[in-house]
Design a protein around this motif. Structure first.
Motif, PDB file in Angstrom:
ATOM      1  N   ASP A  21      -7.713   0.753  -3.547  1.00  0.00           N
ATOM      2  CA  ASP A  21      -7.441   0.311  -2.187  1.00  0.00           C
ATOM      3  C   ASP A  21      -8.050  -1.077  -2.043  1.00  0.00           C
ATOM      4  O   ASP A  21      -9.259  -1.225  -1.892  1.00  0.00           O
ATOM      5  N   THR A  43      -9.086   4.783  -5.801  1.00  0.00           N
ATOM      6  CA  THR A  43      -8.454   5.941  -5.191  1.00  0.00           C
ATOM      7  C   THR A  43      -8.056   6.913  -6.290  1.00  0.00           C
ATOM      8  O   THR A  43      -8.171   6.610  -7.476  1.00  0.00           O
ATOM      9  N   ARG A  95       0.883  -1.176   0.000  1.00  0.00           N
ATOM     10  CA  ARG A  95       0.000   0.000   0.000  1.00  0.00           C
ATOM     11  C   ARG A  95       0.914   1.218   0.000  1.00  0.00           C
ATOM     12  O   ARG A  95       1.666   1.429   0.940  1.00  0.00           O
ATOM     13  N   GLU A 117      -7.886  -3.269   0.329  1.00  0.00           N
ATOM     14  CA  GLU A 117      -8.498  -3.562   1.629  1.00  0.00           C
ATOM     15  C   GLU A 117      -9.899  -2.976   1.762  1.00  0.00           C
ATOM     16  O   GLU A 117     -10.768  -3.579   2.366  1.00  0.00           O
ATOM     17  N   GLN A 118     -10.118  -1.781   1.206  1.00  0.00           N
ATOM     18  CA  GLN A 118     -11.419  -1.125   1.291  1.00  0.00           C
ATOM     19  C   GLN A 118     -12.307  -1.388   0.073  1.00  0.00           C
ATOM     20  O   GLN A 118     -13.475  -1.000   0.053  1.00  0.00           O
ATOM     21  N   SER A 119     -11.742  -2.011  -0.962  1.00  0.00           N
ATOM     22  CA  SER A 119     -12.451  -2.278  -2.226  1.00  0.00           C
ATOM     23  C   SER A 119     -13.018  -1.001  -2.844  1.00  0.00           C
ATOM     24  O   SER A 119     -14.168  -0.958  -3.284  1.00  0.00           O
TER      25      SER A 119
END
Length: 181
Positions: free
Chosen positions: A137, A144, A72, A139-141
């Motif tokens: 992102d 960005t 990330r 992890e957040q689906s």
């Protein structure tokens, strides 16, 4: 064993490498799976502050994710100065014993990124099935955005296209429809 081996850096970070890149050395930031055993292991690096990276060695990638690696990347300034030293590189790995699945390294561009490389390498490069560099992102689906200042090539090879990715084969450009370059 199995699990996620994780490094989280919350503050600003500066990384400089001078050596050549090889299996386990010379890369400024590396998350990957190199063993032929342990198919469930993975590696994650979460750079949450401003990151400045400089590599001067041959094959010394700035940011490299391989196989089950996940990086990330927030506000980043990446410079590589030698031959075969890609700025941001995600690659696949399929050498796990008893498992023919190809795992692709993932690099999420979470905000502004500047990449500067020599003419003979890629600023951003994805190679192999499931390898991905994206303004996303994982992890957040969510997608960005940021300002991406790229000096060098952007390319992808040997990848499977699914969903809303586009390939411009003449220019070697890999672009998600939600990213503007």
């Amino acid at each position: 064993g199995s699990g996620v081996n994780t490094i989280i850096i919350k503050g600003d970070t500066s990384v400089t490498t001078e050596g050549s890149g090889s299996a386990q050395a010379g890369y400024a930031v590396y998350a990957g799976h190199d063993s032929i055993y342990g198919a469930n292991d993975s590696a994650k690096i979460d750079l949450q502050g401003k990151t400045t990276i400089l590599t001067t060695g041959k094959n010394a990638y700035g940011v490299y994710s391989r196989g089950r690696g996940y990086i990330r990347l927030n506000d980043a300034d990446i410079t590589t100065t030698n031959t075969a030293a890609h700025g941001i590189y995600a690659s696949a790995y399929s050498g796990l014993v008893g498992n023919s699945t190809s795992y692709g390294g993932i690099i999420d561009l979470l905000s502004d990124v500047k990449v500067t490389v020599n003419n003979d390498v890629n600023a951003i490069y994805a190679s192999g099935a499931n390898a991905k560099v994206a303004s996303y992102d994982t992890e957040q689906s969510i997608y960005t955005s940021g300002i991406y200042t790229i000096t060098g090539n952007i390319s992808a090879d040997n990848i499977e296209i699914t969903g809303n990715e586009k390939i411009n084969a003449d220019a070697g450009l890999f672009v998600r429809t939600s990213i503007s370059i």
